[in-house]
Write an enzyme that holds these catalytic residues in place. Structure first.
Site, PDB file in Angstrom:
ATOM      1  N   SER A  48       0.834  -1.260  -0.146  1.00 49.54           N
ATOM      2  CA  SER A  48      -0.084   0.147  -0.121  1.00 49.54           C
ATOM      3  C   SER A  48       0.858   1.422   0.009  1.00 49.54           C
ATOM      4  CB  SER A  48      -0.942  -0.141   1.137  1.00 49.54           C
ATOM      5  OG  SER A  48      -1.747   1.000   1.343  1.00 49.54           O
ATOM      6  N   LYS A  53      -1.235  -0.718  -4.409  1.00 51.92           N
ATOM      7  CA  LYS A  53      -2.488  -0.155  -3.875  1.00 51.92           C
ATOM      8  C   LYS A  53      -1.950   1.256  -3.829  1.00 51.92           C
ATOM      9  CE  LYS A  53      -4.692   0.176   0.776  1.00 51.92           C
ATOM     10  NZ  LYS A  53      -5.299  -0.937   1.733  1.00 51.92           N
ATOM     11  N   LYS A  95      -3.388   5.229  -2.931  1.00 52.77           N
ATOM     12  CA  LYS A  95      -4.262   6.132  -2.005  1.00 52.77           C
ATOM     13  C   LYS A  95      -4.682   7.263  -2.923  1.00 52.77           C
ATOM     14  CE  LYS A  95      -3.913   4.165   2.132  1.00 52.77           C
ATOM     15  NZ  LYS A  95      -5.375   3.461   2.721  1.00 52.77           N
ATOM     16  N   ASP A 145      -7.424   2.979  -2.983  1.00 55.45           N
ATOM     17  CA  ASP A 145      -8.082   2.958  -1.733  1.00 55.45           C
ATOM     18  C   ASP A 145      -8.384   4.388  -1.361  1.00 55.45           C
ATOM     19  OD1 ASP A 145      -9.202   2.808   0.561  1.00 55.45           O
ATOM     20  OD2 ASP A 145      -7.196   1.797   1.720  1.00 55.45           O
ATOM     21  N   GLU A 147     -11.259   0.694  -3.360  1.00 54.58           N
ATOM     22  CA  GLU A 147     -11.577   0.157  -1.676  1.00 54.58           C
ATOM     23  C   GLU A 147     -12.158   1.272  -1.204  1.00 54.58           C
ATOM     24  OE1 GLU A 147      -7.994  -1.472   0.119  1.00 54.58           O
ATOM     25  OE2 GLU A 147      -8.902  -0.855   2.189  1.00 54.58           O
ATOM     26  N   ASP A 180     -13.825  -1.721   3.244  1.00 55.81           N
ATOM     27  CA  ASP A 180     -12.869  -1.876   4.388  1.00 55.81           C
ATOM     28  C   ASP A 180     -13.591  -1.339   5.586  1.00 55.81           C
ATOM     29  OD1 ASP A 180     -10.978  -1.607   6.332  1.00 55.81           O
ATOM     30  OD2 ASP A 180      -9.440  -0.292   5.045  1.00 55.81           O
ATOM     31  N   LYS A 193      -9.423  -6.695   7.906  1.00 53.66           N
ATOM     32  CA  LYS A 193      -8.350  -6.428   8.884  1.00 53.66           C
ATOM     33  C   LYS A 193      -8.985  -6.820  10.299  1.00 53.66           C
ATOM     34  CE  LYS A 193      -7.086  -2.124   6.958  1.00 53.66           C
ATOM     35  NZ  LYS A 193      -7.396  -0.560   6.923  1.00 53.66           N
ATOM     36  N   GLY A 200      -4.222  -4.222   6.574  1.00 60.14           N
ATOM     37  CA  GLY A 200      -3.214  -3.646   7.344  1.00 60.14           C
ATOM     38  C   GLY A 200      -3.750  -2.576   7.933  1.00 60.14           C
TER      39      GLY A 200
HETATM   40  O1  OSB Z   1      -7.108   1.791   4.799  1.00 61.89           O
HETATM   41  O2  OSB Z   1      -5.952   0.088   4.529  1.00 61.89           O
HETATM   42  C1  OSB Z   1      -6.144   1.365   4.954  1.00 61.89           C
HETATM   43  C2  OSB Z   1      -3.183   2.127   7.066  1.00 61.89           C
HETATM   44  C3  OSB Z   1      -3.713   2.789   7.988  1.00 61.89           C
HETATM   45  C4  OSB Z   1      -5.078   2.983   8.062  1.00 61.89           C
HETATM   46  C5  OSB Z   1      -5.940   2.474   7.046  1.00 61.89           C
HETATM   47  C6  OSB Z   1      -5.393   1.976   5.984  1.00 61.89           C
HETATM   48  C7  OSB Z   1      -3.811   1.671   5.934  1.00 61.89           C
HETATM   49  C8  OSB Z   1      -3.253   1.059   4.900  1.00 61.89           C
HETATM   50  C9  OSB Z   1      -1.968   0.267   5.160  1.00 61.89           C
HETATM   51  O3  OSB Z   1      -3.510   1.215   3.699  1.00 61.89           O
HETATM   52  C10 OSB Z   1      -1.765  -1.035   4.784  1.00 61.89           C
HETATM   53  C11 OSB Z   1      -0.557  -1.775   5.479  1.00 61.89           C
HETATM   54  O4  OSB Z   1      -0.786  -1.830   6.769  1.00 61.89           O
HETATM   55  O5  OSB Z   1       0.607  -1.949   4.758  1.00 61.89           O
HETATM   56 MG    MG Z   2      -8.375   0.642   3.261  1.00 61.96          MG
END
Ligand code: OSB
Ligand code: MG
Length: 368
Positions: free
Chosen positions: A135, A161, A163, A188, A213, A238, A262, A290
């Site tokens: 990510s 992924k 953001k 995401d 996402e 999510d 998660k 994660g």
């Molecule tokens: O939305 O997936 C998410 C990290 C913190 C809060 C929300 C998210 C995330 C990530 C990190 O996308 C993914 C990772 O732990 O590698």
């Molecule tokens: Mg997410």
């Protein structure tokens, strides 16, 4: 098993760079680490994965401390306990799943050491290696972004992924798509769009993405169902999925085709098993998400990802990607083909460096 000692360490890990998302930047990672010890000296570690503030969901690091210290751990005092009993006795507490999961997994860890069976086997896991992606938070410089993507591809990661948020989407993702035509890309949005902005989301349909996402509100499934009908790209939920019941309802109304699980967000490993059943029934795909956890949270996350329906690449990378150093040994290791092993030892599966916890500690609570 009886828990005779319980303490919380609030640690803060400096990030190598801010991780920028639709809800803002994470520039230091608070983590709430729980240590339970039973009457025979067996230790169970857990992690409350909330961020510094209530920006991803309602929980924050300090609400994790409060709920674990004042409501969840007191349930364990002076009684025989197992993870099944703990789930039963803690359901009267509403929400606070990230806090609940810290306690759930610490107990699982002790139960697993007593039964001498690894957790992934006890939960019925079928996979020993988890395919992984990475990510990537929003990066201002496109040159830098392309460099990161290229590095991750060379390291074996199976998808990336990105953001996104409104106005930081189509152009941004297109550049990566053009540079890497065959790369598996997903995006995401962390709830940063509303249904009025459907045109922005429809444009993303042209980019051949694996999934989008959580585009809409963090507590919504209705609008996501409306949106999914108008998009070819699968929607992945999510934030909206906090339980197996949420997953069932989302599937019934067609709000998503994929769920990012998660384990912390759904409160227990048992709930992960139930979501796995829902996914089987509705034929949707799951993958492990994660929260930039430490090695403690990541180890339990990987165990959950051994369940049968977790078929898509997970968000799990070595602590060193985001932090100067990890607090466990070993740390997550990604193979050149883009897989991470499920920890197969009993208990947590990783050794915890207590001296690192001391080093990064900003709060300590001895509960009993
Ligand atoms: O939305 O997936 C998410 C990290 C913190 C809060 C929300 C998210 C995330 C990530 C990190 O996308 C993914 C990772 O732990 O590698
Ligand atoms: Mg997410």
């Amino acid at each position: 098993m009886k828990v005779i000692s319980a303490e919380i360490f609030h640690i803060q890990l400096p990030m190598k760079f801010p991780f920028v998302t639709g809800f803002g930047a994470i520039s230091k990672r608070d983590a709430i680490i729980l240590k339970l010890t039973d009457e025979n000296g067996l230790v169970g570690w857990g992690e409350g994965a909330a961020l510094w503030g209530p920006v991803y969901l309602e929980e924050s690091a300090m609400t994790n401390v409060h709920v674990i210290k004042d409501f969840l751990v007191p349930i364990l005092k002076d009684i025989e306990i197992s993870h099944e009993e703990y789930v039963k006795k803690s359901t009267y507490i509403r929400g606070n799943n990230l806090a609940k999961f810290a306690v759930d997994t610490a107990i699982w860890s002790i139960d697993s050491q007593i039964s001498k069976k690894p957790i992934y086997k006890l939960i019925g896991g079928v996979r020993k290696q988890i395919p992984v992606g990475e990510s990537i938070g929003m990066v201002e410089s496109i040159t830098k972004l392309l460099e990161i993507v290229e590095k991750r591809m060379s390291e074996g990661y199976q998808r990336i992924k990105l953001k996104i948020k409104p106005e930081h989407d189509y152009e941004y993702v297109s550049i990566v798509r053009r540079a890497f035509p065959k790369l598996k890309i997903m995006v995401d949005a962390n709830s940063s769009y509303s249904l009025d902005q459907i045109d922005l989301l429809k444009k993303l349909d042209e980019l051949g993405l694996m999934m989008i996402e959580q585009p809409l509100a963090y507590d919504d499934i209705i609008d996501h169902a409306t949106l999914q009908k108008q998009l070819k790209t699968p929607i992945c939920l999510d934030e909206s999925i906090l339980s197996a019941e949420d997953a069932r309802k989302a599937c019934e109304i067609g709000a998503c085709k994929i769920i990012n699980v998660k384990p912390g967000r759904v409160g227990s490993l048992d709930e992960c098993i139930k979501i796995n059943e829902v996914a089987k029934k509705f034929k949707i795909q799951l993958w492990l998400g994660g929260m930039l956890e430490t090695g403690i949270g990541k180890s339990y996350n990987l165990m959950a990802a051994s369940l049968s329906e977790f078929t898509l690449p997970a968000d799990v990378s070595p602590s060193k990607t985001f932090f100067d150093e990890g607090i466990t040994d070993p740390d997550v290791q990604v193979s050149s083909k883009g897989f991470v092993e499920v920890p197969a030892e009993v208990g947590l599966g990783f050794k915890v460096f207590e001296e690192k916890i001391e080093k990064y500690k900003i709060g300590h609570y001895k509960i009993f």
